[in-house]
Enzyme design. Structure first.
Site, PDB file in Angstrom:
ATOM      1  N   HIS A   1      -6.143  30.192   7.387  1.00 28.88           N
ATOM      2  CA  HIS A   1      -7.090  29.101   7.131  1.00 28.88           C
ATOM      3  C   HIS A   1      -8.254  29.159   8.116  1.00 28.88           C
ATOM      4  O   HIS A   1      -9.431  29.095   7.724  1.00 28.88           O
ATOM      5  CB  HIS A   1      -6.388  27.745   7.303  1.00 28.88           C
ATOM      6  CG  HIS A   1      -5.456  27.378   6.188  1.00 28.88           C
ATOM      7  ND1 HIS A   1      -5.815  27.428   4.877  1.00 28.88           N
ATOM      8  CD2 HIS A   1      -4.163  26.929   6.216  1.00 28.88           C
ATOM      9  CE1 HIS A   1      -4.804  27.028   4.123  1.00 28.88           C
ATOM     10  NE2 HIS A   1      -3.778  26.723   4.925  1.00 28.88           N
TER      11      HIS A   1
ATOM     12  N   ASP B   1      -1.800  23.085  -0.376  1.00 28.43           N
ATOM     13  CA  ASP B   1      -3.068  23.823  -0.516  1.00 28.43           C
ATOM     14  C   ASP B   1      -3.356  24.128  -1.985  1.00 28.43           C
ATOM     15  O   ASP B   1      -4.491  23.988  -2.451  1.00 28.43           O
ATOM     16  CB  ASP B   1      -3.006  25.129   0.286  1.00 28.43           C
ATOM     17  CG  ASP B   1      -2.810  24.883   1.768  1.00 28.43           C
ATOM     18  OD1 ASP B   1      -3.272  23.832   2.259  1.00 28.43           O
ATOM     19  OD2 ASP B   1      -2.191  25.736   2.437  1.00 28.43           O
TER      20      ASP B   1
ATOM     21  N   PHE C   1      22.776 -43.764   3.212  1.00 29.67           N
ATOM     22  CA  PHE C   1      23.204 -42.462   2.703  1.00 29.67           C
ATOM     23  C   PHE C   1      22.733 -42.260   1.265  1.00 29.67           C
ATOM     24  O   PHE C   1      22.215 -41.197   0.903  1.00 29.67           O
ATOM     25  CB  PHE C   1      24.732 -42.360   2.792  1.00 29.67           C
ATOM     26  CG  PHE C   1      25.281 -41.118   2.170  1.00 29.67           C
ATOM     27  CD1 PHE C   1      25.109 -39.880   2.761  1.00 29.67           C
ATOM     28  CD2 PHE C   1      25.972 -41.186   0.962  1.00 29.67           C
ATOM     29  CE1 PHE C   1      25.606 -38.731   2.180  1.00 29.67           C
ATOM     30  CE2 PHE C   1      26.471 -40.040   0.378  1.00 29.67           C
ATOM     31  CZ  PHE C   1      26.295 -38.815   0.983  1.00 29.67           C
TER      32      PHE C   1
ATOM     33  N   HIS D   1      -0.056  31.665   8.599  1.00 31.34           N
ATOM     34  CA  HIS D   1      -0.603  30.778   7.562  1.00 31.34           C
ATOM     35  C   HIS D   1      -1.804  29.997   8.108  1.00 31.34           C
ATOM     36  O   HIS D   1      -2.880  29.990   7.490  1.00 31.34           O
ATOM     37  CB  HIS D   1       0.498  29.817   7.090  1.00 31.34           C
ATOM     38  CG  HIS D   1       0.080  28.917   5.976  1.00 31.34           C
ATOM     39  ND1 HIS D   1       0.438  29.133   4.667  1.00 31.34           N
ATOM     40  CD2 HIS D   1      -0.684  27.783   5.968  1.00 31.34           C
ATOM     41  CE1 HIS D   1      -0.081  28.177   3.905  1.00 31.34           C
ATOM     42  NE2 HIS D   1      -0.762  27.339   4.681  1.00 31.34           N
ATOM     43  N   GLU D   2      -1.635  29.348   9.255  1.00 38.00           N
ATOM     44  CA  GLU D   2      -2.720  28.552   9.824  1.00 38.00           C
ATOM     45  C   GLU D   2      -3.857  29.434  10.324  1.00 38.00           C
ATOM     46  O   GLU D   2      -5.034  29.058  10.233  1.00 38.00           O
ATOM     47  CB  GLU D   2      -2.193  27.666  10.959  1.00 38.00           C
ATOM     48  CG  GLU D   2      -1.117  26.666  10.540  1.00 38.00           C
ATOM     49  CD  GLU D   2      -1.584  25.747   9.431  1.00 38.00           C
ATOM     50  OE1 GLU D   2      -2.800  25.519   9.304  1.00 38.00           O
ATOM     51  OE2 GLU D   2      -0.725  25.273   8.663  1.00 38.00           O
TER      52      GLU D   2
ATOM     53  N   ILE E   1      18.999 -41.586   1.094  1.00 33.81           N
ATOM     54  CA  ILE E   1      18.694 -40.187   1.445  1.00 33.81           C
ATOM     55  C   ILE E   1      18.962 -39.273   0.271  1.00 33.81           C
ATOM     56  O   ILE E   1      18.173 -38.364  -0.042  1.00 33.81           O
ATOM     57  CB  ILE E   1      19.513 -39.765   2.680  1.00 33.81           C
ATOM     58  CG1 ILE E   1      19.019 -40.511   3.923  1.00 33.81           C
ATOM     59  CG2 ILE E   1      19.410 -38.260   2.908  1.00 33.81           C
ATOM     60  CD1 ILE E   1      19.890 -40.309   5.156  1.00 33.81           C
TER      61      ILE E   1
END
Length: 607
Positions: free
Chosen positions: A414, A486, A112, A410-411, A115
């Site tokens: 474009h 944009d 022990f 809107h689109e 260890i």
């Protein structure tokens, strides 16, 4: 956790053994033989155990005694007369049992503590082990990546093949007095395959390969980074010939004196050590340093000079042919349906890096699996493309009829202006299906790859960007916040035209701005290169360009108001319009010519 439990059990056994020995030593006492005989005569002894010349007696009161047996011939007779139980054990049994009962507990205690000492030593070693390099070491036994697994960067592969050839046959170069580059710097945008090229070089050369990230050198402790650089090159020398690959070298190779006050900080010490190791007084033969970065502009000049990084290889985004080859590589392990056209996908994905293309096919596979399909179809690939660029479709988003109408106009603005301007990129698709943060999108891409843009093309691009806001005003008499993205993009293009491209007659052929540096110290003390009057003129020119393009877009829409209404109504009905349908609305017939190739895809989004 399992190791801890084992240690805990051993510790408990050791404690138990120690307590047992203590109790045994406490209850068993050694007495003279005469006293032992007296106890027998008095009838106090219940049992005796005789082992050669050793007698252990158990008294009736529970106590134990031990004495030396002097070969008294009358002892057995006395014991029998007093009714004492006599037990005689051989010497071998005595020794083994004694050893097991008495030695093992002490052994457990010793184990022990051994260890505990080992654990303390290991943790102490780790505490002082942070100066070791964190480079990952790969040998020829690892799974290989070769140049066959790399596509879209043919020029870079050709440059690196020379490095591989030198590692395989250095004598050929030495006979001619040639020196292989000490360092090769791979420069390019994220996702273009710089790290993959490094792995391919290691796989082709068949030599040791050390991989480390630039950020792994720098820690909070002073001197750690420099120590790790030294340790890295020590490892490389032991494994020579070998390749050292430093990924994201800009994390440690930034321009010295760039911070506030120009302090000599930990990063600079690390960089200084790297400079010495690459080309200092000591020669590192057989070590080739590969590094990758997407920010060559911030690297220290001393790092880029010949003798350190002799060769700089630019790994750019792939062209159409490169994209097609990359798609073929990533499609090897995927089940594609017959309708999947990789050539068409390559045309539609200009501007995509190798990582983007791999992600596209992976998303397509995920979409097909979600739909319980056995193969990946072209529909899945197109949906994956939209998802990669804009995010997933928001099919369950509740949109009011009024907001949907605004998005459609809107689109349509474009798309219509883009179709009618001579230098605008062709429109491939318009949709009002929400994706990501956008309520709709207009997809544009040129017929062939472009590397330079004319002033007319930039003006038309700004006009198309502003056409969404113009359509809202012309058709509906109101404006919304949908043009936010944009306006940002349009303003940025106009600013570059004035300050970088020399496209303003009033400002002249002067470049006032360069690529912005990210060093805080330089930004705070950087001297302004133009006067307040010039700054005011620049602002006026940017505003003039944007305003003129906006008025131009409004005029086009007013002159074609019927087509604008028709396209918006079609969008409200079908939600998505493709190129042929758009051409039929604008020109009265579909577009006849087929695109040779598709360049950078522009997407105008409505928010």
């Amino acid at each position: 956790m399992q190791r801890f439990l084992v240690y805990l059990i051993l510790f408990a056994l050791a404690i138990y053994a120690a307590v047992t020995l203590f109790e045994n030593s406490k209850t068993t006492t050694t007495v003279p033989y005469s006293k032992f005989i007296g106890h027998v005569q008095e009838g106090q002894v219940k049992k005796v155990v005789i082992r050669e010349q050793d007698i252990e007696a158990e008294l009736k009161n529970g106590k134990r005694e031990r004495t030396y047996y002097p070969n008294d011939p009358d002892l057995i007779k006395i014991l029998k007369e007093k009714g004492v139980t006599i037990e005689v054990r051989p010497s071998s049994e005595s020794s083994w049992l004694y050893i097991l009962l008495n030695i093992i507990p002490y052994a457990l205690i010793i184990i022990f503590f051994i260890i505990l000492i080992r654990q303390a030593h290991a943790s102490n070693s780790q505490t002082f082990n942070f100066t070791k390099s964190k480079a990952k070491f790969f040998t020829s036994e690892m799974p290989k990546v070769t140049f066959k697994d790399v596509a879209g960067v043919d020029e870079a592969v050709e440059e690196l093949k020379e490095v591989v050839d030198f590692l395989k046959d250095p004598k050929k170069y030495a006979e001619l007095g040639a020196r292989i580059p000490k360092g090769v710097l791979l420069i390019g945008p994220p996702g273009t395959g710089k790290t993959l090229l490094g792995r391919a070089v290691a796989g082709e050369a068949g030599v040791a390969f050390l991989y480390v990230s630039g950020s792994e050198f720098v820690e909070m402790f002073v001197g750690v980074g420099a120590a790790r650089v030294r340790d890295l090159f020590e490892q490389a020398k032991k494994s020579a010939p070998c390749i050292v690959f430093i990924d994201e070298i800009d994390a440690v190779g930034r321009h010295r004196g760039a911070g506030l006050g120009g302090g000599h900080d930990e990063r600079e010490q690390t960089l200084n050590q790297l400079l010495v190791e690459m080309d200092g007084f000591e020669v590192n033969s057989g070590i080739i340093l590969l590094a990758a970065t997407n920010r060559p502009d911030i690297l220290d000049p001393a790092l880029l000079r010949p003798g350190r990084f002799d060769r700089k290889i630019y790994v750019d985004k792939p062209d159409f042919k490169g994209r097609l080859e990359i798609l073929k590589i990533h499609a090897r392990n995927k089940k594609l349906a017959k309708d999947v056209d990789l050539e068409l996908l390559a045309k539609q994905t200009t501007g995509f890096t190798g990582a983007d293309l791999e992600n596209l096919l992976n998303e397509a596979a995920l979409i097909a699996a979600r739909k319980n399909k056995k193969e990946i179809t072209m529909e899945d690939c197109e949906e994956a493309m939209e998802k990669v660029v804009m995010g997933p479709a928001k099919k369950n988003r509740i949109i009011s009829p009024e907001e949907k109408k605004l998005t459609a106009y809107h689109e349509s603005g474009h798309a219509l202006v883009a179709k009618l301007l001579p230098n605008a990129n062709p429109v491939r698709k318009v949709t009002i299906i929400p994706r990501g943060m956008a309520l709709g999108a207009t997809w544009q891409s040129p017929d062939e790859d472009k590397h330079n843009l004319t002033k007319d093309e930039l003006i038309d691009e700004i006009s198309v960007l502003l056409a969404g806001r113009a359509a809202e005003e012309v058709a509906l008499g109101k404006i919304t916040t949908g043009a936010e993205n944009d306006l940002q993009r349009a303003t940025e293009i106009a600013r570059r035209m004035v300050t970088q491209y020399g496209m303003s007659e009033k400002v002249g052929l002067v470049a006032f701005e360069q690529a912005r540096e990210i060093f805080l110290g330089k930004e705070l003390v950087q001297e302004k290169k133009y006067s307040e009057e010039t700054a005011h003129l620049i602002d006026k020119e940017i505003a003039r360009i944007v305003t003129e393009c906006y008025e131009r877009a409004k005029k086009i829409l007013r002159d074609n108001i019927d087509k604008l209404h028709e396209m918006a109504n079609k969008l409200l009905e079908k939600e998505t319009l493709y190129e042929a349908e758009i051409d039929e609305i604008v020109f009265g017939k579909p577009r006849e010519e087929k695109p040779k190739d598709i360049g950078d895809t522009n997407v105008q989004e409505a928010y």
